[in-house]
Design a protein around this motif. Structure first.
Motif, PDB file in Angstrom:
ATOM      1  N   VAL A   1      54.842 -55.028 -91.336  1.00  0.00           N
ATOM      2  CA  VAL A   1      55.356 -54.612 -90.206  1.00  0.00           C
ATOM      3  C   VAL A   1      53.797 -54.021 -89.554  1.00  0.00           C
ATOM      4  N   TRP A   2      53.605 -52.376 -90.616  1.00  0.00           N
ATOM      5  CA  TRP A   2      53.197 -50.715 -90.015  1.00  0.00           C
ATOM      6  C   TRP A   2      51.113 -52.014 -89.833  1.00  0.00           C
ATOM      7  N   VAL A   3      50.849 -52.577 -89.496  1.00  0.00           N
ATOM      8  CA  VAL A   3      49.304 -53.108 -89.706  1.00  0.00           C
ATOM      9  C   VAL A   3      49.075 -52.161 -88.939  1.00  0.00           C
ATOM     10  N   ARG A   4      49.340 -52.100 -88.033  1.00  0.00           N
ATOM     11  CA  ARG A   4      48.434 -51.026 -86.493  1.00  0.00           C
ATOM     12  C   ARG A   4      47.907 -49.508 -87.582  1.00  0.00           C
ATOM     13  N   GLY A   5      49.389 -48.642 -87.864  1.00  0.00           N
ATOM     14  CA  GLY A   5      48.404 -47.390 -88.981  1.00  0.00           C
ATOM     15  C   GLY A   5      47.624 -47.586 -90.409  1.00  0.00           C
ATOM     16  N   ILE A   6      48.344 -48.722 -90.442  1.00  0.00           N
ATOM     17  CA  ILE A   6      47.535 -49.087 -92.481  1.00  0.00           C
ATOM     18  C   ILE A   6      45.729 -49.552 -91.523  1.00  0.00           C
ATOM     19  N   ILE A   7      45.820 -50.290 -90.302  1.00  0.00           N
ATOM     20  CA  ILE A   7      44.260 -50.045 -89.974  1.00  0.00           C
ATOM     21  C   ILE A   7      43.166 -48.683 -89.504  1.00  0.00           C
ATOM     22  N   SER A   8      44.263 -48.155 -88.848  1.00  0.00           N
ATOM     23  CA  SER A   8      43.730 -47.227 -88.141  1.00  0.00           C
ATOM     24  C   SER A   8      43.357 -46.175 -89.788  1.00  0.00           C
ATOM     25  N   SER A   9      44.492 -45.860 -90.633  1.00  0.00           N
ATOM     26  CA  SER A   9      44.056 -44.928 -91.325  1.00  0.00           C
ATOM     27  C   SER A   9      43.283 -45.182 -92.254  1.00  0.00           C
ATOM     28  N   HIS A  10      42.827 -46.897 -92.357  1.00  0.00           N
ATOM     29  CA  HIS A  10      41.751 -46.939 -93.444  1.00  0.00           C
ATOM     30  C   HIS A  10      40.607 -46.912 -92.891  1.00  0.00           C
ATOM     31  N   LEU A  11      40.504 -47.527 -91.449  1.00  0.00           N
ATOM     32  CA  LEU A  11      39.003 -47.403 -91.124  1.00  0.00           C
ATOM     33  C   LEU A  11      38.688 -45.865 -89.798  1.00  0.00           C
ATOM     34  N   GLY A  12      39.751 -45.505 -89.976  1.00  0.00           N
ATOM     35  CA  GLY A  12      40.302 -44.595 -88.775  1.00  0.00           C
ATOM     36  C   GLY A  12      39.276 -45.086 -86.723  1.00  0.00           C
ATOM     37  N   VAL A  13      39.775 -46.384 -87.309  1.00  0.00           N
ATOM     38  CA  VAL A  13      39.839 -46.213 -85.704  1.00  0.00           C
ATOM     39  C   VAL A  13      40.833 -45.836 -84.818  1.00  0.00           C
ATOM     40  N   PRO A  14      40.563 -45.834 -82.991  1.00  0.00           N
ATOM     41  CA  PRO A  14      41.803 -45.224 -82.481  1.00  0.00           C
ATOM     42  C   PRO A  14      43.050 -46.706 -82.094  1.00  0.00           C
ATOM     43  N   ARG A  15      44.194 -46.547 -82.089  1.00  0.00           N
ATOM     44  CA  ARG A  15      44.964 -47.927 -82.047  1.00  0.00           C
ATOM     45  C   ARG A  15      45.134 -48.499 -81.024  1.00  0.00           C
ATOM     46  N   ARG A  16      44.064 -47.615 -80.155  1.00  0.00           N
ATOM     47  CA  ARG A  16      43.943 -48.944 -78.477  1.00  0.00           C
ATOM     48  C   ARG A  16      42.659 -49.492 -78.986  1.00  0.00           C
ATOM     49  N   LYS A  17      42.454 -49.259 -80.122  1.00  0.00           N
ATOM     50  CA  LYS A  17      40.951 -50.616 -80.585  1.00  0.00           C
ATOM     51  C   LYS A  17      41.528 -51.812 -81.395  1.00  0.00           C
ATOM     52  N   ILE A  18      42.750 -52.097 -81.548  1.00  0.00           N
ATOM     53  CA  ILE A  18      43.643 -52.542 -82.910  1.00  0.00           C
ATOM     54  C   ILE A  18      44.151 -53.804 -81.735  1.00  0.00           C
ATOM     55  N   PHE A  19      44.178 -54.979 -82.371  1.00  0.00           N
ATOM     56  CA  PHE A  19      44.467 -56.137 -81.369  1.00  0.00           C
ATOM     57  C   PHE A  19      45.269 -57.127 -82.392  1.00  0.00           C
ATOM     58  N   PHE A  20      46.350 -57.608 -82.204  1.00  0.00           N
ATOM     59  CA  PHE A  20      47.161 -58.457 -82.366  1.00  0.00           C
ATOM     60  C   PHE A  20      47.008 -59.757 -81.795  1.00  0.00           C
ATOM     61  N   THR A  21      46.566 -61.414 -82.785  1.00  0.00           N
ATOM     62  CA  THR A  21      46.474 -62.445 -81.837  1.00  0.00           C
ATOM     63  C   THR A  21      47.624 -63.308 -82.458  1.00  0.00           C
ATOM     64  N   ASP A  22      48.105 -64.140 -81.821  1.00  0.00           N
ATOM     65  CA  ASP A  22      49.036 -65.377 -82.509  1.00  0.00           C
ATOM     66  C   ASP A  22      48.714 -65.838 -83.487  1.00  0.00           C
ATOM     67  N   HIS A  23      50.021 -66.275 -84.664  1.00  0.00           N
ATOM     68  CA  HIS A  23      48.884 -66.376 -86.330  1.00  0.00           C
ATOM     69  C   HIS A  23      47.810 -68.006 -85.166  1.00  0.00           C
ATOM     70  N   HIS A  24      49.292 -69.181 -84.492  1.00  0.00           N
ATOM     71  CA  HIS A  24      48.361 -70.272 -84.536  1.00  0.00           C
ATOM     72  C   HIS A  24      47.550 -70.430 -83.450  1.00  0.00           C
ATOM     73  N   ALA A  25      47.201 -68.939 -82.456  1.00  0.00           N
ATOM     74  CA  ALA A  25      45.533 -69.206 -81.876  1.00  0.00           C
ATOM     75  C   ALA A  25      44.583 -69.083 -82.963  1.00  0.00           C
ATOM     76  N   SER A  26      44.915 -68.191 -83.918  1.00  0.00           N
ATOM     77  CA  SER A  26      43.633 -67.325 -84.867  1.00  0.00           C
ATOM     78  C   SER A  26      43.321 -68.993 -85.662  1.00  0.00           C
ATOM     79  N   HIS A  27      44.156 -69.365 -85.835  1.00  0.00           N
ATOM     80  CA  HIS A  27      44.211 -71.314 -86.446  1.00  0.00           C
ATOM     81  C   HIS A  27      43.371 -71.705 -85.205  1.00  0.00           C
ATOM     82  N   ALA A  28      43.736 -72.104 -84.111  1.00  0.00           N
ATOM     83  CA  ALA A  28      43.101 -72.847 -83.421  1.00  0.00           C
ATOM     84  C   ALA A  28      41.192 -72.350 -82.806  1.00  0.00           C
TER      85      ALA A  28
END
Ligand SMILES: [Fe+2]
Length: 603
Positions: free
Chosen positions: A103-130
């Motif tokens: 659930v806490w993917v944004r925090g994991i990405i942010s802490s691993h990469l050091g990128v600000p949270r505003r640069k982190i986005f989410f797509t729908d799973h099937h939009a990614s497949h599409a």
């Protein structure tokens, strides 16, 4: 614009990097961590992508996760609570697994990469497949079909994609079927029932199906019913996957199909029990195909478009893909090399680029080779340190030499350039062998792959010679580009292609264009000049339970401990031992070369 795509936490994590609208690199976590189907957050894959491209995390414009983790959490919570109190045992597990990090993917990405949270986005799973299917396909507009086990809620979507003259891209998924009604879950339930690993061994069900007859298809149709709107619904009383992670099928399912297979018992196809399992596999395979075909035909009719882009785990089913091509009315079917969730890392990045940020349309290179490269010098150094006999040859000599070894019945580990993104070896991390005798299939199964006898090996053939050996419908060469379709081997060639012809006379053939893998194409040519048959057995370069080799040292250690005779990486060649020559060296009267085949209009 620099966009990193990530898929993780379900099955087969991956990272992909898109720069200025074009993929730069992509790799599955398992290929680097060396843990099969590694689903953990892909730190190795991310680090490799950034290093490969020379990009600092601070330079990334966006990081895109391939699904909306909060929605997925909502689905797990809702289903668990709906099934309460039956689900009370699985509830703590479901919540722990989900809350752990999913659930806490944004925090994991942010802490691993050091990128600000505003640069982190989410797509729908099937939009990614599409996007993985449509944006990578060489087409300007196409109908889109995605089908898998489940994403957040959707399990199947239909829609269309368009690359417009003004440079904009549109992907619209108009309708969806939602969990628990899922073709992927139906198939996975039979995968579990037949004693195979869910989310890993679905292709074994497809392989086993060829040994059976669909005599239980009517039973399977009790489990999945068509609905008035052209979709389908699963009958919940036969399933338990929607309430517990520990069991997929209910006692009513067992009443209908009989006792499940014990995973530790080998399948004896001579016994009535073994035949029942094969019939079961054939039956669910038939119903899956028929259901997909109904949906594809309707989509063809409604969209009026000749092209279909198809992704999601279900698109790994090459038998179903071939039927969609032959029977749905679509003229071309595009399945990307990584149609499953790993491919969503690339799909998410491309979706963000084209749809979120409205970046201009760009052609995406039409190949699967986005991973780490094979270093021939590294292999030569390691082998010399071990006092192995190492040969360094120019390209022409190496191709002729390897063709000689193959024609003499030797098995070759072949590493060339960047490794494939996706589950299939398409000529850069392959085990190659003569395709003619059944004994070769048995030898590779016994000495290298250690796998069930019913599983077939695939052939690779120059695209110029595809029609000569395989009965492929119009548009089939495209499906065969990434080994996404299963087609009949022509009758007259089956006995001479016995190692790659499945029991039902079919093969999951790869049709190779010279530009995609020139050295392998040249090798097929050289082998064809020796034997009259420019076809090789092509299976992934790994042993049972391990991911496909990535770096040359993994190829080298695999070569040392299994039955491979020859190892090639770039210009470096190693021989292990003299292998027994093929029982009867094969030599056709007719000579073959890709030039003469192309000239004769054989394509
Ligand atoms: Fe998926």
């Amino acid at each position: 614009m620099k966009i990193l795509g990530i898929s993780a936490h379900y099955h087969d994590s991956a990272a992909a990097l898109v720069v200025d609208g074009v993929p730069v690199c992509a790799v599955q976590e398992e290929r680097l961590s060396r843990r099969n189907n590694d689903a953990s957050f892909p730190v190795n894959a991310i680090d490799w992508c950034l290093e490969r491209a020379g990009i600092d995390p601070a330079d990334l414009d966006a990081v895109v996760f391939y699904e909306r983790s909060m929605l997925k959490f909502e689905r797990i919570l809702t289903c668990t609570l709906r099934a309460f109190p039956r689900s009370w045992r699985s509830f703590p597990n479901a919540i722990n697994n989900t809350l752990g990090e999913k659930v806490w993917v944004r925090g994991i990405i942010s802490s691993h990469l050091g990128v600000p949270r505003r640069k982190i986005f989410f797509t729908d799973h099937h939009a990614s497949h599409a996007a993985a299917a449509f944006v990578t396909a060489p087409t300007l507009r196409a109908a889109i079909l995605t089908a898998d086990g489940v994403g957040e809620w959707a399990t199947l979507t239909v829609g269309r994609g368009e690359r417009r003259a003004d440079g904009s891209t549109d992907i619209a998924l108009d309708r969806e079927i939602r969990f628990p009604h899922s073709l992927g879950m139906l198939y996975s339930t039979f995968t579990a029932y037949l004693g195979f690993a869910v989310n890993e061994d679905e292709f074994k069900v497809m392989g086993l199906a060829a040994y059976g007859r669909p005599v239980m298809a009517d039973h399977v149709r009790k489990l999945i019913r068509p609905t008035a709107d052209g979709a389908f619904a699963l009958a919940p009383e036969y399933f338990e996957f929607q309430t517990t992670a520990s069991r997929s099928y209910s006692s009513k399912f067992v009443d209908l199909f009989g006792p499940p297979r014990n995973a530790y018992d080998p399948i004896d196809l001579q016994s009535s029990e073994g035949q029942r399992f094969a019939d079961c596999a054939a039956s669910v395979q038939r119903v899956l195909e028929d259901t997909l075909l109904d949906i594809a035909r309707r989509l063809r009719h409604e969209s009026g478009l000749p092209d279909l882009c198809f992704a999601g785990g279900v698109a790994l089913n090459g038998v179903a893909n071939a039927r969609i091509l032959a029977e749905s009315g679509f003229e071309r079917v595009f399945v990307p090399p990584a149609p499953g969730d790993a491919g969503c890392a690339l799909g998410a990045a491309l979706y963000a680029d084209r749809i979120y940020f409205r970046n201009p349309d760009r052609n995406v290179p039409d190949h699967p080779f986005w991973g780490p490269a094979a270093d021939a010098d590294e292999l030569a150094r390691a082998a010399r340190d071990d006092s192995q006999l190492v040969e360094t040859l120019d390209d022409g000599s190496l191709i002729e030499r390897v063709a000689d070894e193959l024609a003499d019945g030797r098995i070759v580990g072949w590493m060339d350039g960047a490794c494939e993104f996706g589950p299939r070896a398409l000529g850069h991390r392959s085990i190659l062998a003569a395709p003619h005798a059944r004994e070769m299939r048995d030898r590779i199964n016994r000495d290298i792959k250690c796998r069930e006898e019913f599983r077939p090996f695939a052939p690779v053939v120059p695209i110029e010679a595809l029609d000569r050996f395989f009965d492929v419908p119009s548009g089939g060469a495209r499906l065969a580009r990434f080994m996404s379709g299963v087609f009949p081997v022509r009758d007259e060639w089956r006995s001479r292609l016995a190692a790659v012809t499945h029991v039902d006379g079919s093969a999951r053939v790869q049709a190779l264009e010279r530009e995609m893998a020139p050295r392998l194409h040249a090798l097929l040519d050289a082998y064809g000049r020796r034997t009259g048959i420019p076809v090789l057995l092509n299976t992934s370069f790994n042993v049972a339970g391990e991911p496909i080799v990535t770096r040359v040292l993994e190829g080298y250690t695999t070569f040392r401990r299994c039955g491979l005779d020859v190892l090639v990486a770039g210009s470096t060649l190693l021989m292990k031992r003299a292998a027994a020559p093929a029982a009867k060296p094969l030599k056709e009267d007719e000579q073959w070369s890709s030039e003469s085949a192309a000239g004769s209009g054989a394509v």
